[in-house]
Design a protein around this motif. Sequence first.
Motif, PDB file in Angstrom:
ATOM      1  N   PHE A  77       0.854  -1.185   0.000  1.00  0.00           N
ATOM      2  CA  PHE A  77       0.000   0.000   0.000  1.00  0.00           C
ATOM      3  C   PHE A  77       0.893   1.239   0.000  1.00  0.00           C
ATOM      4  O   PHE A  77       1.465   1.592   1.025  1.00  0.00           O
ATOM      5  N   PRO A  78       1.044   1.899  -1.145  1.00  0.00           N
ATOM      6  CA  PRO A  78       2.072   2.932  -1.267  1.00  0.00           C
ATOM      7  C   PRO A  78       1.826   4.155  -0.375  1.00  0.00           C
ATOM      8  O   PRO A  78       2.764   4.814   0.024  1.00  0.00           O
ATOM      9  N   ARG A  79       0.561   4.449  -0.069  1.00  0.00           N
ATOM     10  CA  ARG A  79       0.302   5.663   0.699  1.00  0.00           C
ATOM     11  C   ARG A  79       0.298   5.413   2.189  1.00  0.00           C
ATOM     12  O   ARG A  79       0.081   6.309   2.977  1.00  0.00           O
ATOM     13  N   MET A  80       0.487   4.167   2.567  1.00  0.00           N
ATOM     14  CA  MET A  80       0.517   3.863   3.998  1.00  0.00           C
ATOM     15  C   MET A  80       1.958   3.639   4.429  1.00  0.00           C
ATOM     16  O   MET A  80       2.801   3.257   3.630  1.00  0.00           O
TER      17      MET A  80
ATOM     18  N   GLY B  13       5.264   3.741  -0.618  1.00  0.00           N
ATOM     19  CA  GLY B  13       5.591   4.130  -1.984  1.00  0.00           C
ATOM     20  C   GLY B  13       6.959   4.762  -2.111  1.00  0.00           C
ATOM     21  O   GLY B  13       7.487   4.869  -3.215  1.00  0.00           O
TER      22      GLY B  13
ATOM     23  N   ALA C  52      -6.991   0.554   3.010  1.00  0.00           N
ATOM     24  CA  ALA C  52      -6.262  -0.427   2.215  1.00  0.00           C
ATOM     25  C   ALA C  52      -7.119  -0.895   1.041  1.00  0.00           C
ATOM     26  O   ALA C  52      -6.629  -1.073  -0.072  1.00  0.00           O
TER      27      ALA C  52
ATOM     28  N   ARG D  32      -9.343   0.820  -0.493  1.00  0.00           N
ATOM     29  CA  ARG D  32      -9.355   1.862  -1.501  1.00  0.00           C
ATOM     30  C   ARG D  32      -8.097   1.778  -2.356  1.00  0.00           C
ATOM     31  O   ARG D  32      -8.141   1.958  -3.568  1.00  0.00           O
ATOM     32  N   GLU D  33      -6.989   1.431  -1.719  1.00  0.00           N
ATOM     33  CA  GLU D  33      -5.726   1.409  -2.450  1.00  0.00           C
ATOM     34  C   GLU D  33      -5.625   0.190  -3.358  1.00  0.00           C
ATOM     35  O   GLU D  33      -5.181   0.295  -4.492  1.00  0.00           O
ATOM     36  N   ASP D  34      -5.992  -0.978  -2.844  1.00  0.00           N
ATOM     37  CA  ASP D  34      -5.736  -2.195  -3.613  1.00  0.00           C
ATOM     38  C   ASP D  34      -6.583  -3.333  -3.073  1.00  0.00           C
ATOM     39  O   ASP D  34      -6.269  -3.928  -2.052  1.00  0.00           O
TER      40      ASP D  34
ATOM     41  N   ALA E 147      -4.786  -6.908  -3.112  1.00  0.00           N
ATOM     42  CA  ALA E 147      -3.831  -7.074  -2.019  1.00  0.00           C
ATOM     43  C   ALA E 147      -4.582  -7.334  -0.720  1.00  0.00           C
ATOM     44  O   ALA E 147      -4.165  -8.154   0.095  1.00  0.00           O
TER      45      ALA E 147
ATOM     46  N   GLU F 105       1.477  11.812  -2.275  1.00  0.00           N
ATOM     47  CA  GLU F 105       2.860  11.504  -2.592  1.00  0.00           C
ATOM     48  C   GLU F 105       2.963  11.246  -4.091  1.00  0.00           C
ATOM     49  O   GLU F 105       2.177  10.487  -4.650  1.00  0.00           O
TER      50      GLU F 105
ATOM     51  N   THR G 221       4.875   9.449  -5.605  1.00  0.00           N
ATOM     52  CA  THR G 221       5.299   8.084  -5.929  1.00  0.00           C
ATOM     53  C   THR G 221       4.137   7.178  -6.307  1.00  0.00           C
ATOM     54  O   THR G 221       4.334   6.169  -6.949  1.00  0.00           O
ATOM     55  N   ILE G 222       2.934   7.559  -5.913  1.00  0.00           N
ATOM     56  CA  ILE G 222       1.800   6.651  -6.114  1.00  0.00           C
ATOM     57  C   ILE G 222       1.610   6.340  -7.577  1.00  0.00           C
ATOM     58  O   ILE G 222       1.480   5.208  -7.974  1.00  0.00           O
TER      59      ILE G 222
ATOM     60  N   HIS H 107       4.203   4.209  -9.005  1.00  0.00           N
ATOM     61  CA  HIS H 107       4.073   2.834  -8.546  1.00  0.00           C
ATOM     62  C   HIS H 107       2.954   2.135  -9.295  1.00  0.00           C
ATOM     63  O   HIS H 107       3.112   1.012  -9.737  1.00  0.00           O
TER      64      HIS H 107
END
Lengths: 250, 530
Positions: A103-106, A147, B395, B397-399, B402, B512, B514-515, B518
């Motif tokens: 989870f890149p934002r965590m 991330g 989590a 929401r992100e993926d 996973a 960020e 980087t998201i 990624h």
Amino acid sequence: MTEAAGAETRSGRDVMLDIRGVETFYGRIQALRGVDIEVCRGEIVTLIGANGAGKSTLLMTVCGDPRAAAGRITLDGVDITYKATFEIVRMGLAQAPEGRRIFPRMTVRENLQLGATTGDEEHFDGDLERVYDLFPILRNRADQRGGTLSGGEQQMLAIGRALMSRPRLLLLDEPSLGLAPMIVKQIFEVVAEINNAGTTVFLVEQNAYHALRLADRGYVMANGRIILSGTGEELLANAEVRAAYLEGGH
Amino acid sequence: MAATIPHAGRPVDRRGILIELGGTALVVFALTVSLVGFHIKDISGGIALDLRFVDVASAVAIAIVVRGWLILMRHGHHRVVAASAAAVAAVLVVSLLFGGAGVQPWLPFKAQLLQWLLAVLSAGFAIGSAVRMARERRPVLSGAGAAQDGAQDGAAPDEQAALMDRVSAQVQRNALWIGAVLFLAAAAFPFMPGVNLQYLDIAVLVLTYIMLGWGLNIVVGLAGLLDLGYVAFYAVGAYSFALFASPDSPLLQDLGWTEGVSFWLCLPFAGLMAALAGVALGFPVLRLRGDYLAIVTLGFGEMIRVTLLNFYSLTKGPDGISNIPPPSLLGYSTQSKMDEETLENTTEFHTAMGWEFDQADTTILLYFVILAMALATNFFTVRVRKLPVGRAWEALREDEIACRSLGINPTNTKLTAFGFGAMFGGFAGSFFATRQTFVSPESFTFIESAVILAIVVLGGFGSQIGVVVAAFLLIGLPEIFRELQEYRMLFFGGSMVLIMLWRPAGLLAHREPTIRMHGRRARASTGSGG
């Protein structure tokens, strides 16, 4: 559906994960054509093969997404072919999925906390320490967002996160993908360490040399079929394997 | 003004400029002719169509002039722009300040505020071009004035975006302090000098939307589920309260109760009902994703509204339910005895305290009730993010894949998010009912859902303070600028467009970088894997 737990199979060994005749489709395209694989308790088993052979599909099928169209998958004798992914995971199987999927934002710590979703709270601190001991870099990065980690660190995080659920069986999907040789070596050492601590490991790899050296047994997959199997050393010595997967600088 | 163009140092594409000006005029004409040109007026005995083509013509003329200024500035005629814009601004300001009634008819538009905005716009142009002029005079030696000008044009928005990014990052870092300051300001607001009943009413309204925004933020911001029918839960909460609290409610009469149930008793019940509605909706539809979920929730919002409209025996349909009492205070009613005969044997708070009844006091009470409720919503959201369930929402929401591979049950997790979000919508709904003293299905149209969602999106997904800022911009400002009448919505739409152009991720969103990288990488490797 449930047979006696820890079923003894034809070979008389203690088979943990038993994959029998599994076929998987993506729409009309058949990705797996009758795959048979056994993973015994305490082993490191590796599955090697070229791009698109169906290795990742097999791992995903074990986790129930996509579902197998035919065949049977049992974990400790319990049929998991039609179980939901989260139920399978709660039975003691954990996966560090392809592409890491952290989870890149965590933060790193939050990622690890999410890995402990299925675990008991009482083990949490100890498990966290264990992961930090396996991957000391994660301890330093604990409050950093996932991330912002490098590729190798992200892979370590993905493995660490999978370990947080105290799995009996750990599935790793190409942990060496896109990593520098030094880091690959480091990760494979940790995988050996995890295995020594009692976790069974099923490792899918393109990096055949490292994987076969590490593994007790190995399978070679091509076009959705298992074309060869044997101990790690046997496969390393096999001319076909050498020609197809080891020549050319791995 | 157009006459000055041929004297420019550089060759000028006259035809292009004419097309540009004509196009602008055409677009403005097309936009304004329907929005502004026809005005339906209430007159005694019916309505009349009021044609306001003068306003349309002014709008077109203004657009042409402004576009002309832009073109002139692009060609380097900053002096012309500065002079003419300053002149226009000066004329406008002077006539607005000293013109009196004699000059008014000569100015475009009737609303004072619009004229002031025009003055500000021209002043802005004057200042802007003057600044450019000064800037251009300095690097004349390099002989690359035009190129530099272009570079500056390109750099300015970036700088601004970076500035806003820094602001959002700062806001996030100092959220605790800002929150404390905002809280103190909010608590002191009703007692500040100059705060009258009107401002207090607006503040109550804004706080209601802040609460709704925070509630929806649980669903949209944390769990990442796009919900276009949030107003349904608002409606369920409002009616759950109204049906039990109002002496006029058919339900109360059926039950044979003569007295309505207190606000404080009904509040948890309304939240529960809304949460149940959320779970009931969520159960069948949460396996849908993204756009599909949005469509179904949109439909659900309409279903609730249409049900309320047609279930006459329970909801009195379009007539609505009136006479909903305000919240009681320490067990005392807060109504004035005058408008309620049924309350004769109850004691009111103001008599118990020996005060005169004052409408402002009731509004202050409402203000503090909604402030407390909104803060409770915020507190819940902030705390739940630290709990496993809240972390699982984020989590998810992100993926989602996973999450499943970690043993999280996605359906249950989404259901809890939907249920909790709906619950706070229900709370806000009961507050709405008690504040309005009247509910009807008309209050729960799709536009409400859209506004609440706009508040969340505009504020930046998941940003708590962003919601406050956005609610103030979207609800507070239009209320304060009621004077603008229907232009209000034009400004509303315009500012939405501008903000989305300028800050596509929301005013106070801070992500960020980087998201995205990624995401791309992850997708690429999925594609190549076996």
